[in-house]
Design an enzyme around this catalytic site. Structure first.
Site, short mmCIF file in Angstrom:
data_model
loop_
_atom_site.label_atom_id
_atom_site.label_comp_id
_atom_site.label_asym_id
_atom_site.label_seq_id
_atom_site.Cartn_x
_atom_site.Cartn_y
_atom_site.Cartn_z
N HIS B 219 39.79 55.92 29.96
CA HIS B 219 38.64 56.44 31.36
C HIS B 219 38.47 57.27 31.45
CE1 HIS B 219 36.06 56.07 33.95
NE2 HIS B 219 36.24 55.13 34.67
N GLU B 345 31.47 45.51 32.27
CA GLU B 345 30.36 46.94 33.32
C GLU B 345 29.68 48.22 32.56
OE1 GLU B 345 32.93 47.45 37.26
OE2 GLU B 345 34.08 47.99 35.79
N CYS B 429 35.71 52.27 43.83
CA CYS B 429 35.57 53.41 42.97
C CYS B 429 34.04 54.10 43.99
CB CYS B 429 35.31 53.34 41.43
SG CYS B 429 34.39 52.18 41.12
N CYS B 430 33.23 53.14 43.80
CA CYS B 430 31.94 53.88 44.80
C CYS B 430 31.84 55.15 45.54
CB CYS B 430 31.20 52.47 44.52
SG CYS B 430 30.99 51.40 42.75
#
Lengths: 665, 665
Positions: B219, B345, B429-430
């Protein structure tokens, strides 16, 4: 609800109104040709053997455990992805025996398909194989009559502990249906006797009497199967057991709760959260919404309709009419498909009819045909027959390729080209279900009461029946569904009086009827969508019915969000779709203008012979975008020729996009 | 690729063309008011504290294992359904500590949000809490510099064995970004020092030198973080490490294969099947399609853009331009959202942009802002800035409620009313991502080169910067985005020559520019979508830019199936949507005729003050259906008033349907 079942007599219900029981003509009494003849030929020539080959690998199972023979379902695995394994191109590079709890049901339906196919086409080899399967069931059946491949092999000692989840009675039901069909087709009683013994065992374990379990199956099916068993054996006890399962369903205290607790499980831990899943959330006479797993719902309502007919039970009939209304006005695809969601293989919310993700399982549309045909047991009514016809010609047989060798489980109304027919499925319920339906199609054409015959479906066919003791033959000559002209010839052995009921489909904008050349004013003789002609029929009497078969643009109720601004095409009983191979470019770019002149064209060379619909439409042009995604100017449009084929015939050529609901211009 | 990074100097690339590096003005040098001031106020006043409260429950963790303090992410569970727990009405009736491997990243972004918010609003309490978290990280850091809550607590001994899946460097990256921000905001070096020690440790384990692992993170994130660390510390080694991660990605033999085998795992058993998921399927300079996980892609491209700028690397730039083309012409929602599929995603196929099921993760749109802003590092170009603005004003801040307290993870373009904001998410995460972006919004407004300042975004704000050694203040007065008039006042301490680059947005159908009241012909001074004014600026110089801000009907490329026959509305940078609360009936029934006169209206009382768009449209009428589902007559239509609001502001009132793409009439 105290009336006893009667296999033959007309009865009066509580209101004194005559309640004629109409029963389908048994399969051997009807020969179909034409459209349905082709479908039934494909099943007899190919599908029946394929079902056996895919479904039954008893030898392999005996190799695994020779002492405990059992049929089994074989699932192909050629790659780690189950999706992949189901694609049409997938090769059988290996196979594995599953522990599927519904083994017996798929085999039961395979036996049924084989049985009905034997009327059409001798197949001694297949018959021999089926006989061997039946012998194996004979060996498998326990002393007390119990019979379940899965419980006996995989869950020994656990029988009758989880009716909610484990398909125990569902499997019994399908084996019973197979036994009835095989007995009717071959005269061989062995499987019938086995299943009577098993049914007797079931009745000794489950029922209203003290000391018996108050259970019923989480997946309905046994109910309608027991009605068939009662009718073929004349044994009232099987009808009573069917009625008990209907009456008991959803009663409190809830059997599935009690059963779960008896297993030491928490009823609240139920995977599907609500008993709506199996239509056992409340007693059936109190139900008014079609909910849960679509196939279960259709099978339950079919059984309810049988019992309503057999017992003249208006409380059941009232519930069925509420459920019918609910389904047909809120949750039915235009193809007769139903159950939009893969999540519960069933219903979601009113007017939720997604096209591309439609689950619309083949089995569910087949189940709707079952239900509708049983509603006709309470008398001819186009309300049911029109819907039966729609499900038959569209959302059910779409599940079977034209040659009878490939299958759909889901029947979406839109595809990007990647929804393709498969050789087999890990849950192979649909192939033998559509197979047995097609193989027994004759029994949906006609139904018979004491002094009446109802013609529900049109098409080349010959029916033989006795009415008031007189043998009669009735022949239809017609190019239906491609043409609406039907000529019926009646040949009684001797003159006999009875009423001939002829369905006047709602889609027909005009119909003309003649008896022996004399016009009959339809308005005078039609009720509930059937024209009734009562007379003493003579040899060679001719009835001519001309059904106008216009091309129609159909619109969905604005509550259906997925069809807003869209139009579908139909002609007669057929819903149409466009496929990529017949059209230029991407299908979502096409618009069918309101002013378009739509032409029907006979195409004998296409898809086994179909009528196509075509029109000049518009296509959004891709030029001028210079690679951009969004711009203030609308796309330019160009003229294009649209060609539509019957929905049932899609994905029988090269893979490509498909669309039922076109943009309305 | 041999050039050394330079933090300040203009350089020449291989072609000899000057390659000016533009760097964003640091957050403390820009005060924003107006539209972005309101958003940033909400983050400073509410979001920052909420992030801390939800994210960090160190005390609780210390109760569990007091000897091994570690931050952790707390997820609310009040019911068995995770969906339920995420609904806005959900109460925190219990909580559990998860073992999420990305703990540190959410905390890093929370620290970053808190840090940037401290410029706007003193918050000594929150600062104290963050200090405590930093102290805890200080205690957690191992002797050799290693630092990972998850590996140290959950997977001790397994560090550096699964870069592909376990977010180890990703977490490090976010903590580095947090450390840089906290140092800039408070002057406190503790976390910065911790992270430098950790970065040094990372460089000792991974890298091109013999004996080091040739790894990089599954990532992406560490790359852009190391660039920040290099810039703030002036340490070239961190830039080199970032460049190594970029250069090494996707090289053969593939590190993730080798690493899997070293773990005794089969590389083919990779859950996501393809290394496209992490954009490591081939070396980055050979990539030309935006693939895989959308957030990962945006973070990678951001890091690539930084390295392209820092090293003047045209091979990277060429790859980035190919990827930019691919994204913006084939896979970007009109809202600036991206990554349509929940499955990975991320990205699916070209032109696949479903509206109702759009994943369009908030983080992905935030990531696009990051990427676009870094492309501007290579010089002003509206190609990037226009898209940055679109993602900023639409698909990213839609993820944060107007009051800063509720969040979206997915940002669909259509909803039936059940997609609602949540208090928290199991993968949180957002919230801190949109939080940190909004809190640092000033840095996206302007970027500075040696003798140039570029204005990318308009809106009330004041920027302070030094150019050629002269302190300058630049003030924008504007009601942007509600109005296109912008007045810029420049106040150098002494007259100073530099170029002022002003973005002329592509959506503006006309723009007028004046400098000190004198019209400037835009065509003469504009390239790459920026007007360039070079002059010796004096105190009080005024620049007036008037951007026409028409209401536009936008159409999608006909390749986008989901938008066929649909139209979206925009005004200036804002994409609009209709919500149920402002409109009559179901939104899918509405049509916006091509001839409709669409009016913009100031609504200071609505949603914190917005401009709405309204028009007379048509609605499919529900009458005349008598409960039927399908019929040959199209629905009647009635006139109705349509009102649209900016997309970013949806679901800030009562739950209800929402639709961006209206039916085009």
């Amino acid at each position: 609800m105290t009336a006893s079942p009667s296999a033959q007599a007309a009865r009066a219900d509580k209101t004194g109104k005559p309640n004629l029981a109409f029963r389908p003509l048994p399969v051997p009494q009807v020969d179909v040709h034409g459209f349905w003849g082709d479908r039934a030929d494909a099943v007899a020539a190919r599908t029946a053997d394929i079902l056996y080959d895919r479904c039954v690998e008893a030898r392999m199972l005996e190799q695994i455990d020779p002492d405990r023979p059992s049929p089994g379902v074989v699932i192909p695995f050629h790659s780690p992805s189950p999706d992949e394994a189901e694609r049409p191109g997938a090769e059988f590079t290996g196979s594995t025996v599953t522990t599927q709890m519904f083994w017996d049901s798929d085999l039961g339906k395979t036996i049924e398909t084989a049985a009905y196919s034997l009327y059409r086409r001798k197949n001694p080899e297949l018959e021999k194989k089926i006989d061997a399967v039946i012998d194996m069931y004979g060996r498998l059946q326990q002393e007390d009559g119990y019979l379940s491949s899965w419980y006996q092999r995989i869950q020994p000692g656990k029988r009758w502990t989880n009716l909610r989840d484990c398909h125990e009675l569902y499997c019994a039901g399908h084996l019973i249906e197979g036994a009835v069909a095989y007995y009717q087709a071959t005269g061989k009683r062995k499987l019938l006797d086995i299943m009577c013994r098993y049914a007797d065992h079931i009745a000794s374990v489950l029922g209203p009497e003290p000391g018996k379990k108050k259970g019923y199956c989480g997946h309905e099916e046994i109910e309608l199967a027991l009605v068939k068993l009662a009718r073929v054996t004349g044994e009232k006890k099987y009808m009573e057991l069917a009625k008990y399962f209907i009456d008991q369903r959803g009663q409190q205290p809830h059997y599935f709760d009690e059963e779960a607790r008896a297993r030491g499980a928490d009823p609240k831990a139920y995977h599907f959260k609500t008993y709506e899943y199996s239509q056992s959330h409340r007693p059936v006479r109190e139900q008014d919404k079609v909910v849960g797993h679509a196939v279960r719902a259709m099978y339950l309502y079919s059984g309810m309709a049988d019992i309503a007919t057999e017992y003249g039970d208006d409380t059941l009939r009232a519930a069925l009419d509420r459920l019918w209304d609910d389904l047909t006005t809120k949750s039915l695809y235009i193809t007769g498909g139903l159950g939009p969601s893969a999540h519960n293989e069933g219903f979601t919310s009113d007017y939720d009819l997604p096209n591309e993700t439609a689950y619309a399982e083949t089995c569910a549309a087949v189940g709707l045909v079952f239900w509708a045909s049983r509603m006709l047991g309470m008398g001819p009514n186009a309300r049911y027959a029109d819907m039966m016809e729609r499900a038959l010609y569209n959302g059910s047989i779409s599940g079977l390729s034209l040659d009878g060798s490939l299958f759909f489980y889901e029947n979406p109304l839109e595809s990007r080209g990647r929804h393709n027919r498969w050789k087999w499925h890990r849950c192979p319920c649909c192939p033998p279900n559509v197979g047995r339906m097609v193989a027994s199609i004759g029994s949906y054409f006609y139904s018979l009461a004491d002094d009446a015959l109802a013609v529900h479906l049109y098409g080349d066919s010959t029916a033989r029946f006795d009415i008031s003791g007189t043998p009669v033959s009735l022949t239809q000559a017609s190019r239906y569904p491609w043409d609406g002209a039907v000529e019926i010839t009646i040949e009684p052995q001797a003159p006999v009086e009875f009423t001939l009921h002829l369905r006047i489909p709602a889609w027909s904008t005009g119909a003309a009827l003649k008896v022996n050349g004399e016009p009959v004013k339809l308005a005078n003789v039609t009720s509930d969508g059937y024209a009734a002609i009562r007379r003493t029929w003579q040899k060679g009497d001719r009835v001519q019915l001309d059904l106008e078969m216009p091309i129609e643009r159909l619109y969905a109720n604005p509550q259906v969000r997925q069809d807003a601004g869209r139009v579908a095409l139909s002609r007669g009983p057929l819903i149409y779709c466009v496929e990529a191979t017949d059209n230029d470019g991407q299908l979502h770019r096409l618009t069918l203008p309101r002013t378009a002149n739509i032409e029907a064209r006979q195409r004998p060379e296409l898809l086994g012979g179909v009528v196509t619909l075509s029109a000049t439409g518009q296509a959004d042009a891709g030029d001028g975008w210079r690679g951009g995604l969004y711009r203030p100017e609308p796309p330019a449009t160009t003229k294009t020729r649209l060609t539509a084929i019957p929905y049932f015939a899609w994905d029988n050529r090269e893979p490509g996009e498909m669309l039922v609901w076109l943009r309305d211009g």
